[in-house]
Design a protein around this motif. Structure first.
Motif, PDB file in Angstrom:
ATOM      1  N   GLN A  77       0.844  -1.341  -0.117  1.00 42.65           N
ATOM      2  CA  GLN A  77      -0.037  -0.046   0.231  1.00 42.65           C
ATOM      3  C   GLN A  77       0.970   1.216  -0.058  1.00 42.65           C
ATOM      4  O   GLN A  77       0.449   2.151  -0.599  1.00 42.65           O
ATOM      5  CB  GLN A  77      -0.917  -0.005   1.097  1.00 42.65           C
ATOM      6  N   ASP A  78       1.985   1.244   0.716  1.00 44.19           N
ATOM      7  CA  ASP A  78       2.664   2.403   0.778  1.00 44.19           C
ATOM      8  C   ASP A  78       3.348   2.850  -0.559  1.00 44.19           C
ATOM      9  O   ASP A  78       3.512   3.893  -0.761  1.00 44.19           O
ATOM     10  CB  ASP A  78       3.995   2.507   1.921  1.00 44.19           C
ATOM     11  N   GLU A  79       4.039   1.414  -0.995  1.00 44.27           N
ATOM     12  CA  GLU A  79       4.420   1.872  -2.397  1.00 44.27           C
ATOM     13  C   GLU A  79       3.413   2.255  -3.625  1.00 44.27           C
ATOM     14  O   GLU A  79       3.769   2.954  -4.209  1.00 44.27           O
ATOM     15  CB  GLU A  79       5.185   0.315  -3.001  1.00 44.27           C
ATOM     16  N   ALA A  80       2.338   1.775  -3.468  1.00 46.92           N
ATOM     17  CA  ALA A  80       1.320   2.252  -4.379  1.00 46.92           C
ATOM     18  C   ALA A  80       0.812   3.589  -4.390  1.00 46.92           C
ATOM     19  O   ALA A  80       0.764   4.584  -5.178  1.00 46.92           O
ATOM     20  CB  ALA A  80       0.138   1.116  -4.429  1.00 46.92           C
ATOM     21  N   SER A  81       0.789   3.902  -3.042  1.00 46.91           N
ATOM     22  CA  SER A  81       0.423   5.386  -2.560  1.00 46.91           C
ATOM     23  C   SER A  81       1.603   6.395  -3.006  1.00 46.91           C
ATOM     24  O   SER A  81       1.208   7.308  -3.837  1.00 46.91           O
ATOM     25  CB  SER A  81       0.172   5.749  -1.290  1.00 46.91           C
ATOM     26  N   GLN A  82       2.794   6.011  -2.894  1.00 47.07           N
ATOM     27  CA  GLN A  82       3.878   6.940  -3.369  1.00 47.07           C
ATOM     28  C   GLN A  82       4.053   6.960  -4.920  1.00 47.07           C
ATOM     29  O   GLN A  82       4.530   8.026  -5.484  1.00 47.07           O
ATOM     30  CB  GLN A  82       5.061   6.571  -2.922  1.00 47.07           C
ATOM     31  N   PHE A  83       3.884   5.829  -5.414  1.00 42.76           N
ATOM     32  CA  PHE A  83       3.882   5.682  -6.931  1.00 42.76           C
ATOM     33  C   PHE A  83       2.979   6.573  -7.494  1.00 42.76           C
ATOM     34  O   PHE A  83       3.377   7.165  -8.625  1.00 42.76           O
ATOM     35  CB  PHE A  83       3.850   4.324  -7.193  1.00 42.76           C
ATOM     36  N   THR A  84       1.623   6.588  -7.135  1.00 41.77           N
ATOM     37  CA  THR A  84       0.606   6.979  -7.829  1.00 41.77           C
ATOM     38  C   THR A  84       0.073   8.446  -7.416  1.00 41.77           C
ATOM     39  O   THR A  84      -0.644   9.115  -8.053  1.00 41.77           O
ATOM     40  CB  THR A  84      -0.657   6.040  -7.876  1.00 41.77           C
ATOM     41  N   GLY A  85       0.537   8.537  -6.045  1.00 41.26           N
ATOM     42  CA  GLY A  85      -0.035   9.791  -5.194  1.00 41.26           C
ATOM     43  C   GLY A  85      -1.767   9.641  -4.832  1.00 41.26           C
ATOM     44  O   GLY A  85      -2.141  10.611  -4.410  1.00 41.26           O
ATOM     45  N   CYS A  86      -1.972   8.360  -4.947  1.00 43.89           N
ATOM     46  CA  CYS A  86      -3.311   8.113  -4.528  1.00 43.89           C
ATOM     47  C   CYS A  86      -3.464   7.231  -3.080  1.00 43.89           C
ATOM     48  O   CYS A  86      -2.812   6.448  -2.886  1.00 43.89           O
ATOM     49  CB  CYS A  86      -3.852   6.955  -5.589  1.00 43.89           C
ATOM     50  N   SER A  87      -4.042   7.862  -2.093  1.00 46.22           N
ATOM     51  CA  SER A  87      -4.051   7.201  -0.936  1.00 46.22           C
ATOM     52  C   SER A  87      -4.878   6.031  -0.731  1.00 46.22           C
ATOM     53  O   SER A  87      -4.683   5.230   0.029  1.00 46.22           O
ATOM     54  CB  SER A  87      -4.535   8.361   0.175  1.00 46.22           C
ATOM     55  N   ILE A  95      -2.332  -5.172  -4.546  1.00 42.94           N
ATOM     56  CA  ILE A  95      -1.829  -4.275  -3.677  1.00 42.94           C
ATOM     57  C   ILE A  95      -2.077  -4.721  -2.401  1.00 42.94           C
ATOM     58  O   ILE A  95      -2.962  -4.945  -1.624  1.00 42.94           O
ATOM     59  CB  ILE A  95      -2.591  -3.005  -3.676  1.00 42.94           C
ATOM     60  N   THR A  96      -0.835  -5.125  -1.511  1.00 45.09           N
ATOM     61  CA  THR A  96      -1.123  -5.891  -0.178  1.00 45.09           C
ATOM     62  C   THR A  96      -1.318  -4.554   0.873  1.00 45.09           C
ATOM     63  O   THR A  96      -0.775  -3.677   0.713  1.00 45.09           O
ATOM     64  CB  THR A  96       0.349  -6.625   0.260  1.00 45.09           C
ATOM     65  N   LEU A  97      -2.280  -5.078   1.843  1.00 48.42           N
ATOM     66  CA  LEU A  97      -2.631  -3.971   2.735  1.00 48.42           C
ATOM     67  C   LEU A  97      -2.259  -4.572   4.353  1.00 48.42           C
ATOM     68  O   LEU A  97      -2.792  -4.058   5.158  1.00 48.42           O
ATOM     69  CB  LEU A  97      -4.105  -3.965   2.558  1.00 48.42           C
ATOM     70  N   GLY A  98      -1.076  -5.400   4.419  1.00 46.61           N
ATOM     71  CA  GLY A  98      -0.865  -5.726   5.984  1.00 46.61           C
ATOM     72  C   GLY A  98      -1.891  -6.451   6.552  1.00 46.61           C
ATOM     73  O   GLY A  98      -2.503  -7.467   6.144  1.00 46.61           O
ATOM     74  N   LYS A  99      -2.253  -6.076   7.645  1.00 41.28           N
ATOM     75  CA  LYS A  99      -3.065  -6.791   8.570  1.00 41.28           C
ATOM     76  C   LYS A  99      -4.695  -6.594   7.855  1.00 41.28           C
ATOM     77  O   LYS A  99      -5.453  -7.315   8.378  1.00 41.28           O
ATOM     78  CB  LYS A  99      -3.391  -6.087   9.815  1.00 41.28           C
ATOM     79  N   ASP A 100      -4.786  -5.864   6.796  1.00 42.81           N
ATOM     80  CA  ASP A 100      -6.158  -5.697   6.193  1.00 42.81           C
ATOM     81  C   ASP A 100      -6.219  -6.524   4.972  1.00 42.81           C
ATOM     82  O   ASP A 100      -7.140  -6.407   4.050  1.00 42.81           O
ATOM     83  CB  ASP A 100      -6.421  -4.245   5.695  1.00 42.81           C
ATOM     84  N   PRO A 156      -6.384   2.566  -2.100  1.00 40.45           N
ATOM     85  CA  PRO A 156      -5.859   1.335  -2.699  1.00 40.45           C
ATOM     86  C   PRO A 156      -6.712   1.414  -4.056  1.00 40.45           C
ATOM     87  O   PRO A 156      -5.970   1.120  -5.097  1.00 40.45           O
ATOM     88  CB  PRO A 156      -6.087   0.346  -1.877  1.00 40.45           C
ATOM     89  N   ALA A 157      -8.153   1.434  -4.137  1.00 34.87           N
ATOM     90  CA  ALA A 157      -8.714   1.137  -5.310  1.00 34.87           C
ATOM     91  C   ALA A 157      -8.364   2.485  -6.424  1.00 34.87           C
ATOM     92  O   ALA A 157      -8.358   1.956  -7.655  1.00 34.87           O
ATOM     93  CB  ALA A 157     -10.236   1.483  -5.225  1.00 34.87           C
ATOM     94  N   ASP A 158      -8.123   3.738  -5.803  1.00 32.17           N
ATOM     95  CA  ASP A 158      -7.521   4.686  -6.965  1.00 32.17           C
ATOM     96  C   ASP A 158      -6.138   4.436  -7.348  1.00 32.17           C
ATOM     97  O   ASP A 158      -5.863   4.527  -8.675  1.00 32.17           O
ATOM     98  CB  ASP A 158      -7.760   5.952  -6.212  1.00 32.17           C
TER      99      ASP A 158
END
Length: 314
Positions: A188-198, A217-222, A200-202
């Motif tokens: 999730q952190d990588e996806a957010s940094q890469f796209t600027g979207c907080s 996109i892996t979400l850890g405990k979620d 996961p769906a976006d």
């Protein structure tokens, strides 16, 4: 069943357990230390080996104490080094694991991150239907060689795990990878940094617009979020569904010892499950179970008995 080429590094992980990562200029006591075989490609390939999926670990091995350790550990698994580099030492990864199980990596790159396209050319195309590689190898100057090899085999399915370096990768290299329509796997952190979207769906949709293929996109405990493309896999001629679909697959509760290798095991389990003919949501469900088992033990080690039992039921 055709094989997957797992292209990337095999290293010696030097695991250092600390209560907390010290600030600059401070010090911290190490509570334990050990050496284990690791590296993104090796960790991913271990799941394939345990699941009895045909693969080739395309990982160069260098010299020195870390190269000797890697060769010894590969030999225990009856794996012959793919390429032995005689004029460069193998590197290592210092893994600092804090009391919460989170890890910080200090990598010393050696022969295991250097690639030549000709090393891979002897593998017949008709034996292969998929290729895996990750961002840490692509960042190297010789990452161009891996991309060029994949471009010559455009009929194969590409799995790409950009990792934490995703924002540092050369844009021209990324564009060439996007053109291969890879299935992308990141957290999730990588996806957010890469796209600027907080959300996961976006983030997943933003990545899909670049690759036109499924995103995990892996979400850890979620758990994990999937944006599944209506796209064939492994040479299929027709799409599996009429439209793109999104899923959130819940995690499996587990005590966290450390998270080393969990992401690699996750993508390895997805590939293994897909190769066994399972649909992507089921593959991610299996991957969540495997990742939970990995974080519950120290290092990148995979609880082999657990994994064998899981895959024997598929």
């Amino acid at each position: 069943m055709k094989q997957i080429l797992v292209i990337g590094s095999t290293v010696t992980d030097v695991i250092l357990s600390v209560k907390h990562i010290p600030e600059t200029g401070r010090e911290a006591d190490i509570t334990s230390q050990e050496m284990r075989i690791g590296g993104c490609a090796f960790n991913t390939s271990e799941i394939l080996r345990i699941a009895n999926i045909p693969y080739t670990l395309c990982s160069p091995v260098g010299t020195g104490i870390y190269g000797e350790f890697v060769k010894k550990e590969l030999n225990k698994r009856d794996i012959k080094p793919f390429i032995q580099v005689s004029d460069m030492p193998n590197g290592c990864c210092y893994c600092l694991v804090d009391a919460d199980g989170e890890r910080t990596f200090l990598s010393y790159h050696g022969a295991e991150y250097k690639f030549k396209k000709e090393w891979l050319k002897h593998i017949p195309a008709y034996t292969t239907d998929s290729i895996y590689f990750c961002g840490i190898e692509i960042e190297e100057s010789t990452g161009e060689q891996i991309i060029a090899f994949a471009e010559e085999r455009r009929e194969t399915t590409v799995f790409f795990a950009p990792g934490p370096l995703v924002c540092r990768l050369d844009e021209n290299k990324l564009k060439r990878i996007y053109a291969l329509h890879p299935i992308i796997h990141l957290n999730q952190d990588e996806a957010s940094q890469f796209t600027g979207c907080s959300r996961p769906a976006d983030a997943a949709k933003a990545i899909y617009r670049r690759t036109n293929n499924s995103v995990i996109i892996t979400l850890g405990k979620d758990g994990a979020y999937i944006y599944e493309a209506a796209k064939p896999l492994f040479g299929e001629q027709t799409a599996r569904c009429g439209q793109n679909r999104a899923y959130t697959i819940p995690s499996v509760p587990a005590p966290v010892v450390d998270t080393i290798g969990a992401g690699d095991a996750h993508i390895g389990a997805i590939i293994a499950s897909l190769k066994k003919g399972l649909q992507l949501p089921v593959a991610v469900e299996n991957a969540n179970k495997i990742a939970a088992a990995v974080v519950s033990v120290p290092g990148a080690g995979v609880p082999e008995a657990f994994c064998k039992e899981l895959f024997s039921q598929l």
